[in-house]
Design a protein around this motif. Structure first.
Motif, PDB file in Angstrom:
ATOM      1  N   GLY A 142      14.064  19.494 -48.475  1.00 20.82           N
ATOM      2  CA  GLY A 142      15.051  20.222 -49.268  1.00 20.82           C
ATOM      3  C   GLY A 142      16.416  20.226 -48.599  1.00 20.82           C
ATOM      4  N   VAL A 143      16.710  19.172 -47.855  1.00 21.14           N
ATOM      5  CA  VAL A 143      17.941  19.112 -47.064  1.00 21.14           C
ATOM      6  C   VAL A 143      19.195  19.090 -47.931  1.00 21.14           C
ATOM      7  CG1 VAL A 143      18.158  16.592 -46.864  1.00 21.14           C
ATOM      8  CG2 VAL A 143      18.925  18.085 -44.978  1.00 21.14           C
ATOM      9  N   ASN A 144      19.086  18.717 -49.175  1.00 19.58           N
ATOM     10  CA  ASN A 144      20.263  18.642 -50.033  1.00 19.58           C
ATOM     11  C   ASN A 144      20.506  19.943 -50.795  1.00 19.58           C
ATOM     12  OD1 ASN A 144      22.525  17.231 -50.707  1.00 19.58           O
ATOM     13  ND2 ASN A 144      21.552  15.917 -52.207  1.00 19.58           N
ATOM     14  N   GLY A 145      19.735  20.968 -50.472  1.00 17.44           N
ATOM     15  CA  GLY A 145      19.977  22.285 -51.039  1.00 17.44           C
ATOM     16  C   GLY A 145      20.921  23.070 -50.148  1.00 17.44           C
ATOM     17  N   LEU A 146      21.352  24.225 -50.613  1.00 18.53           N
ATOM     18  CA  LEU A 146      22.310  25.040 -49.873  1.00 18.53           C
ATOM     19  C   LEU A 146      21.771  25.432 -48.496  1.00 18.53           C
ATOM     20  CD1 LEU A 146      24.992  26.549 -49.796  1.00 18.53           C
ATOM     21  CD2 LEU A 146      23.837  28.498 -50.830  1.00 18.53           C
ATOM     22  N   VAL A 147      20.569  25.962 -48.442  1.00 21.05           N
ATOM     23  CA  VAL A 147      19.989  26.388 -47.165  1.00 21.05           C
ATOM     24  C   VAL A 147      19.659  25.177 -46.299  1.00 21.05           C
ATOM     25  CG1 VAL A 147      18.075  27.621 -46.077  1.00 21.05           C
ATOM     26  CG2 VAL A 147      19.117  28.532 -48.160  1.00 21.05           C
ATOM     27  N   GLY A 148      19.057  24.149 -46.896  1.00 20.87           N
ATOM     28  CA  GLY A 148      18.662  22.959 -46.146  1.00 20.87           C
ATOM     29  C   GLY A 148      19.828  22.281 -45.442  1.00 20.87           C
ATOM     30  N   ALA A 149      20.957  22.169 -46.130  1.00 23.39           N
ATOM     31  CA  ALA A 149      22.133  21.526 -45.534  1.00 23.39           C
ATOM     32  C   ALA A 149      22.623  22.308 -44.320  1.00 23.39           C
ATOM     33  CB  ALA A 149      23.249  21.384 -46.568  1.00 23.39           C
ATOM     34  N   GLY A 154      16.426  14.517 -42.709  1.00 19.09           N
ATOM     35  CA  GLY A 154      16.499  15.308 -43.935  1.00 19.09           C
ATOM     36  C   GLY A 154      15.761  14.588 -45.044  1.00 19.09           C
ATOM     37  N   HIS A 155      15.033  15.344 -45.843  1.00 20.87           N
ATOM     38  CA  HIS A 155      14.264  14.759 -46.941  1.00 20.87           C
ATOM     39  C   HIS A 155      14.552  15.533 -48.216  1.00 20.87           C
ATOM     40  CE1 HIS A 155      10.776  13.652 -49.399  1.00 20.87           C
ATOM     41  NE2 HIS A 155      10.744  12.567 -48.657  1.00 20.87           N
ATOM     42  N   ASP A 156      14.821  14.808 -49.298  1.00 23.88           N
ATOM     43  CA  ASP A 156      15.078  15.460 -50.579  1.00 23.88           C
ATOM     44  C   ASP A 156      14.853  14.458 -51.701  1.00 23.88           C
ATOM     45  OD1 ASP A 156      16.289  17.121 -52.717  1.00 23.88           O
ATOM     46  OD2 ASP A 156      17.107  18.254 -51.032  1.00 23.88           O
ATOM     47  N   LEU A 157      14.584  15.002 -52.871  1.00 17.13           N
ATOM     48  CA  LEU A 157      14.408  14.185 -54.071  1.00 17.13           C
ATOM     49  C   LEU A 157      15.739  13.980 -54.789  1.00 17.13           C
ATOM     50  CD1 LEU A 157      12.474  12.810 -56.099  1.00 17.13           C
ATOM     51  CD2 LEU A 157      12.163  15.035 -57.169  1.00 17.13           C
ATOM     52  N   ASN A 158      16.594  14.983 -54.717  1.00 10.43           N
ATOM     53  CA  ASN A 158      17.843  15.002 -55.471  1.00 10.43           C
ATOM     54  C   ASN A 158      19.009  14.485 -54.630  1.00 10.43           C
ATOM     55  OD1 ASN A 158      19.958  15.605 -57.188  1.00 10.43           O
ATOM     56  ND2 ASN A 158      20.001  17.767 -56.642  1.00 10.43           N
ATOM     57  N   PRO A 159      19.575  13.332 -54.991  1.00  8.37           N
ATOM     58  CA  PRO A 159      20.692  12.807 -54.217  1.00  8.37           C
ATOM     59  C   PRO A 159      22.033  13.475 -54.544  1.00  8.37           C
ATOM     60  CG  PRO A 159      20.137  11.279 -55.950  1.00  8.37           C
ATOM     61  CD  PRO A 159      19.119  12.396 -56.018  1.00  8.37           C
ATOM     62  N   HIS A 160      22.061  14.390 -55.509  1.00 13.30           N
ATOM     63  CA  HIS A 160      23.296  15.062 -55.920  1.00 13.30           C
ATOM     64  C   HIS A 160      23.195  16.534 -55.557  1.00 13.30           C
ATOM     65  CE1 HIS A 160      24.021  11.382 -58.091  1.00 13.30           C
ATOM     66  NE2 HIS A 160      22.869  11.533 -58.696  1.00 13.30           N
ATOM     67  N   GLY A 161      23.686  16.900 -54.386  1.00 12.16           N
ATOM     68  CA  GLY A 161      23.547  18.281 -53.955  1.00 12.16           C
ATOM     69  C   GLY A 161      24.564  18.653 -52.906  1.00 12.16           C
ATOM     70  N   GLU A 162      24.181  19.589 -52.057  1.00  5.93           N
ATOM     71  CA  GLU A 162      25.070  20.202 -51.082  1.00  5.93           C
ATOM     72  C   GLU A 162      25.634  19.240 -50.039  1.00  5.93           C
ATOM     73  OE1 GLU A 162      26.262  23.423 -51.048  1.00  5.93           O
ATOM     74  OE2 GLU A 162      25.356  23.399 -53.042  1.00  5.93           O
ATOM     75  N   LEU A 163      24.897  18.213 -49.662  1.00  2.00           N
ATOM     76  CA  LEU A 163      25.397  17.311 -48.623  1.00  2.00           C
ATOM     77  C   LEU A 163      26.714  16.653 -49.012  1.00  2.00           C
ATOM     78  CD1 LEU A 163      22.141  15.632 -47.265  1.00  2.00           C
ATOM     79  CD2 LEU A 163      23.551  17.374 -46.154  1.00  2.00           C
TER      80      LEU A 163
END
Length: 107
Positions: free
Chosen positions: A7-14, A29-38
Motif C-alpha cells: 500500500g505504498v502509494n497510499g497516504l500512510v504508505g508513502a 514499496g508494493h501497490d496495485l494502483n500506480p496513480h496515488g500519493e507517490l
C-alpha cells in the motif's frame, strides 16, 4: 534492513516509506494502483524500489519477497473502493489478512 511496505502509494504508505528510507532502511514499496500519493513525493519514489502488482497473487508477492530479500513487512494495503467491499466483503479479508496477526517492530 530490507522492508516491504504494501500500500505504498497510499497516504500512510508513502509517509511510512519516506521515514524508513530516511532511517537507512532499504524500502520495497508494493501497490496495485500506480496513480496515488507517490506522485506528490517524487523524492520518496526515487529513494525506494517500487513494485507494482496485486498482493492477492501470492506467487507474485513471494517472488517480490525473495527477489528483494525482504526481512520485514509493513502491511498497509487496503481495499480502495467501498462499493467493491460492500459487494464482496471476502475481498477485504484477502487483502487485509487475518484479524489476528503477529506484529514485530522494525529495528
Amino acid at each position: 534492513m530490507s522492508v516491504l511496505v504494501t500500500g505504498v502509494n497510499g497516504l500512510v504508505g508513502a509517509h511510512v516509506a519516506r521515514i524508513l528510507a530516511e532511517q537507512g532502511h532499504r524500502v520495497i514499496g508494493h501497490d496495485l494502483n500506480p496513480h496515488g500519493e507517490l506522485a506528490y513525493y517524487p523524492e520518496v519514489e526515487k529513494a525506494i524500489t517500487v513494485v507494482w502488482g496485486d498482493m492477492t497473487q501470492w506467487s507474485h508477492l513471494l517472488e517480490v519477497v525473495e527477489t528483494h530479500q525482504v526481512e520485514g513487512v509493513i502491511h498497509l494495503a487496503s481495499v480502495r473502493n467501498e462499493v467493491r467491499y460492500k459487494a464482496c466483503p471476502a475481498e477485504l479479508m484477502r487483502i487485509m489478512g487475518a484479524p489476528h496477526a503477529s506484529v514485530q517492530a522494525v529495528p
